[in-house]
Enzyme design. Structure first.
Site: not given
Length: 327
Positions: A77-78, A196, A198, A222
């Site tokens: 996402s980042n 993961k 989040s 996450g």
């Protein structure tokens, strides 16, 4: 249905991934990669004209490589992966593989909306150097993304992936939490090595750890905001946006948790909660990139439609770090 080109790519990707000798799963061998540890989810740097700045990407990686991370996550996402073309996503993975230390793991986000596209992207990412694929839940038709649909999706991807698969649940972005029953079923697949999570619900993380304890399955938190709690409940590491700027501190928290120094871990965790919230749910990627600029990395602009922070938001971001002793 997958065509001959995809099947050919699968075979080629499998051959290449095995030749890199990183201990990943291979059909019939039952080997799996150990994903325990801390990973910064690498941002994608852009120029003022919104082109990917591969030079700045490599500069950031050289600096991040000085910390004892287990590896790096790219195209999560980042990494603003929804805003990149397929060729850009692959080029980023390739450049990161070339720039990062050879003894670190590279987890690449290969998720797409369709199963076929996800398989193709996963195979391609294996070919350019990914050690494992981190696959986000398809979500555009989330009303129909039942446990059965998601189990079918991930099973097909894992069956055809030449590298291990890590499940990725990020409900803040997808509006969809990968159901626990689906995770438990998928944990039994020989090529699905972990997850993961989040979502921030540590009771859910504990339940997943508990229900998959008989499988060779690992859970990564996450976010750095609930890292200590996740370790206490059996998680083995974290993919933490905050590690892009406070890498030493996040790795220190890992060490304190893993050595049972819970009182010191608690003190450090408290000081990471506000900064972590600032670069995740409060100000998101624009906030993370701004603080990276302040810490000597290249953050730079995001791709539209994401906007830079306002002066008031910048001041609030700075306060979250200064009030906890980081600026």
């Amino acid at each position: 249905m997958l065509g001959p080109q995809v099947w050919s790519s699968v075979r080629q990707g499998l051959s290449r991934s095995l030749s890199r000798n990183v201990g990943v799963w291979a059909s019939g061998e039952g080997k799996k990669v150990d994903i325990a540890g801390i990973y910064p989810p690498v941002t994608t740097p852009f120029t003022a004209t919104a082109e990917v700045d591969y030079g700045k990407l490599e500069e950031n990686l050289h600096k991040l490589g000085t910390f004892p991370f287990r590896g790096f996550v790219v195209q999560g996402s980042n990494g603003e992966f929804p805003f990149l073309t397929s060729s850009e996503r692959l080029e980023v993975v390739s450049r990161v593989r070339q720039a990062m230390p050879k003894n670190r793991l590279l987890l690449a986000g290969s998720g797409c909306e369709s199963t076929q596209a996800t398989v193709e992207m996963t195979v391609s990412m294996a070919q350019v150097g990914a050690d494992a694929a981190m696959v986000v839940t398809p979500c555009y038709y989330r009303g129909r993304m039942s446990s059965a649909a998601l189990i079918h999706h991930y099973t097909k991807v894992a069956d055809l992936s030449p590298i291990p698969v890590v499940l990725y649940s990020v409900p803040a972005n997808t509006g969809l939490d990968l159901p626990v029953d689906a995770v438990v079923t998928l944990s039994q697949h020989p090529n699905i090595v972990g997850m993961k999570d989040s979502g921030g619900d540590v009771t859910r993380i504990g339940l997943i750890v508990h229900k998959t304890r008989k499988q060779d399955f690992q859970v990564l938190a996450g976010s750095a905001g609930f890292l200590m709690a996740s370790y206490a409940l059996g998680a083995v590491g974290g993919v933490c946006a905050l590690a892009n700027v406070l890498g030493a501190q996040v790795c220190q928290l890992e060490r304190l948790c893993c050595t049972g120094q819970w009182e010191d871990a608690q003190k450090l965790q408290h000081r990471l909660i506000e900064p972590n919230a600032a670069v995740t749910r409060r100000f998101g990627i624009p906030g993370l990139k701004k603080i990276m600029d302040w810490f000597g990395y290249y953050g730079g602009p995001c791709r539209a439609p994401l906007q830079e922070l306002s002066p008031a938001e910048e001041e609030a971001l700075r306060m979250d770090f200064t009030s906890n002793g980081w600026l």
